[in-house]
Design a protein around this motif. Structure first.
Motif, PDB file in Angstrom:
ATOM      1  N   SER A  96     -54.649  53.437 132.083  1.00  0.00           N
ATOM      2  CA  SER A  96     -56.084  53.525 132.342  1.00  0.00           C
ATOM      3  C   SER A  96     -56.349  54.811 133.112  1.00  0.00           C
ATOM      4  O   SER A  96     -55.474  55.667 133.229  1.00  0.00           O
ATOM      5  CB  SER A  96     -56.560  52.291 133.120  1.00  0.00           C
ATOM      6  OG  SER A  96     -55.916  52.233 134.381  1.00  0.00           O
ATOM      7  N   GLY A  97     -57.523  54.953 133.648  1.00  0.00           N
ATOM      8  CA  GLY A  97     -57.859  56.167 134.385  1.00  0.00           C
ATOM      9  C   GLY A  97     -57.901  57.352 133.450  1.00  0.00           C
ATOM     10  O   GLY A  97     -58.466  57.286 132.366  1.00  0.00           O
ATOM     11  N   ALA A  98     -57.244  58.429 133.832  1.00  0.00           N
ATOM     12  CA  ALA A  98     -57.209  59.639 132.998  1.00  0.00           C
ATOM     13  C   ALA A  98     -56.268  59.488 131.812  1.00  0.00           C
ATOM     14  O   ALA A  98     -56.177  60.377 130.980  1.00  0.00           O
ATOM     15  CB  ALA A  98     -56.794  60.842 133.848  1.00  0.00           C
ATOM     16  N   GLY A  99     -55.564  58.362 131.730  1.00  0.00           N
ATOM     17  CA  GLY A  99     -54.634  58.155 130.631  1.00  0.00           C
ATOM     18  C   GLY A  99     -53.353  58.935 130.827  1.00  0.00           C
ATOM     19  O   GLY A  99     -53.061  59.433 131.912  1.00  0.00           O
ATOM     20  N   GLU A 100     -52.585  59.025 129.763  1.00  0.00           N
ATOM     21  CA  GLU A 100     -51.311  59.733 129.819  1.00  0.00           C
ATOM     22  C   GLU A 100     -51.047  60.327 128.449  1.00  0.00           C
ATOM     23  O   GLU A 100     -51.098  59.634 127.444  1.00  0.00           O
ATOM     24  CB  GLU A 100     -50.201  58.745 130.177  1.00  0.00           C
ATOM     25  CG  GLU A 100     -48.805  59.319 130.105  1.00  0.00           C
ATOM     26  CD  GLU A 100     -47.763  58.254 130.373  1.00  0.00           C
ATOM     27  OE1 GLU A 100     -47.290  58.176 131.516  1.00  0.00           O
ATOM     28  OE2 GLU A 100     -47.420  57.499 129.440  1.00  0.00           O
ATOM     29  N   ASP A 137     -48.096  55.739 137.521  1.00  0.00           N
ATOM     30  CA  ASP A 137     -48.804  54.969 138.543  1.00  0.00           C
ATOM     31  C   ASP A 137     -48.906  53.541 138.012  1.00  0.00           C
ATOM     32  O   ASP A 137     -49.720  53.266 137.118  1.00  0.00           O
ATOM     33  CB  ASP A 137     -50.197  55.548 138.792  1.00  0.00           C
ATOM     34  CG  ASP A 137     -50.982  54.770 139.836  1.00  0.00           C
ATOM     35  OD1 ASP A 137     -50.527  53.681 140.262  1.00  0.00           O
ATOM     36  OD2 ASP A 137     -52.060  55.251 140.226  1.00  0.00           O
ATOM     37  N   PRO A 138     -48.076  52.619 138.518  1.00  0.00           N
ATOM     38  CA  PRO A 138     -48.061  51.249 137.995  1.00  0.00           C
ATOM     39  C   PRO A 138     -49.429  50.561 138.019  1.00  0.00           C
ATOM     40  O   PRO A 138     -49.684  49.674 137.207  1.00  0.00           O
ATOM     41  CB  PRO A 138     -47.063  50.520 138.898  1.00  0.00           C
ATOM     42  CG  PRO A 138     -46.222  51.585 139.486  1.00  0.00           C
ATOM     43  CD  PRO A 138     -47.097  52.809 139.590  1.00  0.00           C
ATOM     44  N   SER A 139     -50.317  50.978 138.915  1.00  0.00           N
ATOM     45  CA  SER A 139     -51.632  50.345 138.974  1.00  0.00           C
ATOM     46  C   SER A 139     -52.488  50.668 137.752  1.00  0.00           C
ATOM     47  O   SER A 139     -53.515  50.027 137.523  1.00  0.00           O
ATOM     48  CB  SER A 139     -52.373  50.750 140.253  1.00  0.00           C
ATOM     49  OG  SER A 139     -52.775  52.104 140.184  1.00  0.00           O
ATOM     50  N   GLU A 140     -52.093  51.667 136.967  1.00  0.00           N
ATOM     51  CA  GLU A 140     -52.843  52.048 135.765  1.00  0.00           C
ATOM     52  C   GLU A 140     -52.211  51.527 134.476  1.00  0.00           C
ATOM     53  O   GLU A 140     -52.694  51.810 133.382  1.00  0.00           O
ATOM     54  CB  GLU A 140     -52.969  53.576 135.691  1.00  0.00           C
ATOM     55  CG  GLU A 140     -53.800  54.152 136.808  1.00  0.00           C
ATOM     56  CD  GLU A 140     -53.953  55.659 136.700  1.00  0.00           C
ATOM     57  OE1 GLU A 140     -53.098  56.311 136.054  1.00  0.00           O
ATOM     58  OE2 GLU A 140     -54.923  56.188 137.249  1.00  0.00           O
ATOM     59  N   ASP A 141     -51.132  50.751 134.585  1.00  0.00           N
ATOM     60  CA  ASP A 141     -50.454  50.240 133.392  1.00  0.00           C
ATOM     61  C   ASP A 141     -51.359  49.328 132.583  1.00  0.00           C
ATOM     62  O   ASP A 141     -52.046  48.456 133.124  1.00  0.00           O
ATOM     63  CB  ASP A 141     -49.200  49.452 133.783  1.00  0.00           C
ATOM     64  CG  ASP A 141     -48.048  50.334 134.198  1.00  0.00           C
ATOM     65  OD1 ASP A 141     -48.157  51.565 134.048  1.00  0.00           O
ATOM     66  OD2 ASP A 141     -47.037  49.785 134.680  1.00  0.00           O
ATOM     67  N   LEU A 142     -51.353  49.524 131.275  1.00  0.00           N
ATOM     68  CA  LEU A 142     -52.025  48.649 130.320  1.00  0.00           C
ATOM     69  C   LEU A 142     -50.975  48.202 129.310  1.00  0.00           C
ATOM     70  O   LEU A 142     -50.079  48.966 128.962  1.00  0.00           O
ATOM     71  CB  LEU A 142     -53.133  49.392 129.570  1.00  0.00           C
ATOM     72  CG  LEU A 142     -54.263  49.995 130.391  1.00  0.00           C
ATOM     73  CD1 LEU A 142     -55.174  50.831 129.491  1.00  0.00           C
ATOM     74  CD2 LEU A 142     -55.057  48.898 131.084  1.00  0.00           C
ATOM     75  N   ALA A 143     -51.094  46.980 128.830  1.00  0.00           N
ATOM     76  CA  ALA A 143     -50.159  46.495 127.816  1.00  0.00           C
ATOM     77  C   ALA A 143     -50.841  45.440 126.962  1.00  0.00           C
ATOM     78  O   ALA A 143     -51.641  44.643 127.445  1.00  0.00           O
ATOM     79  CB  ALA A 143     -48.904  45.922 128.471  1.00  0.00           C
ATOM     80  N   VAL A 144     -50.503  45.462 125.684  1.00  0.00           N
ATOM     81  CA  VAL A 144     -50.971  44.463 124.723  1.00  0.00           C
ATOM     82  C   VAL A 144     -49.743  43.940 124.001  1.00  0.00           C
ATOM     83  O   VAL A 144     -48.822  44.709 123.678  1.00  0.00           O
ATOM     84  CB  VAL A 144     -51.980  45.078 123.717  1.00  0.00           C
ATOM     85  CG1 VAL A 144     -52.312  44.106 122.604  1.00  0.00           C
ATOM     86  CG2 VAL A 144     -53.249  45.512 124.441  1.00  0.00           C
TER      87      VAL A 144
END
Length: 186
Positions: A65-69, A138-145
């Motif tokens: 999330s955030g600025a992405g990667e 940054d683990p706080s920005e992790d997204l997963a499906v």
């Protein structure tokens, strides 16, 4: 180096042209000038990582999330099916996906821009996958499906093997959409 774009705007496939002789081969695995000519900032990459996985393993579907990667992915040994899903809110291709075979025969590199879920499955006995990443984790920005989310209906070509607990407990694509809309409002 051949460069291929996709119907999903953003991802780019870089395929080197190796030179073979009696010793084996030589190929460029990254070219900053070619990357820059196709919209990537080659100086933005700050970390190189590598994973090794066995047949059937699925890693993903992950995003930030955030600025992405942004990341540049290649399969240094073996073969994988690499899958991207557009999660850029407001994108005309939101939710659409593209699958690309990456292997140690074509030496192709896939640029995964920010705003995409990314995952892959190992097609042979073992695969080494290398990632060049443009942000610190940054683990706080992790997204997963979940890899088997019915809405995404990703066609994994071999039976799914060992997976991490994180990937097995990942949420649905529907839940991710709600999360993204909530963050967009905040």
């Amino acid at each position: 180096m051949r460069v291929t774009s996709f119907d999903l705007p953003g991802p780019v496939l870089f395929t080197p042209e190796p030179h073979f002789d009696a010793r084996g081969f030589f190929t460029r695995t990254f070219d900053a000038q070619v990357a820059a000519e196709h919209g990537l900032d080659p100086t933005a990459f700050i970390q190189d990582s590598q994973s090794r996985s066995s047949r059937g393993v699925v890693r993903g579907m992950h995003g930030r999330s955030g600025a992405g990667e942004g990341k540049l992915v290649r399969c240094a040994h073996g073969a994988i099916l690499d899958v991207l899903v557009d999660i850029r809110t407001g994108s005309a291709t939101f939710g659409e996906q593209v699958s690309i075979r990456l292997d140690d025969q074509t030496f192709a590199h896939l640029y995964v821009p920010p705003g995409f879920l990314h995952g892959f499955q190992v097609l042979g006995e073992v695969a080494d996958v290398c990632y060049r990443i443009d942000r610190a984790h940054d683990p706080s920005e992790d997204l997963a499906v979940r890899y088997d989310d019915p809405e995404l209906a990703i066609d994994w070509p071999v039976p799914v093997g060992t997976m991490s607990e994180r990937d097995l407990s990942a949420g649905t694509f529907a839940a991710l959409q709600i999360l993204l809309k909530t963050r967009e409002r905040d």
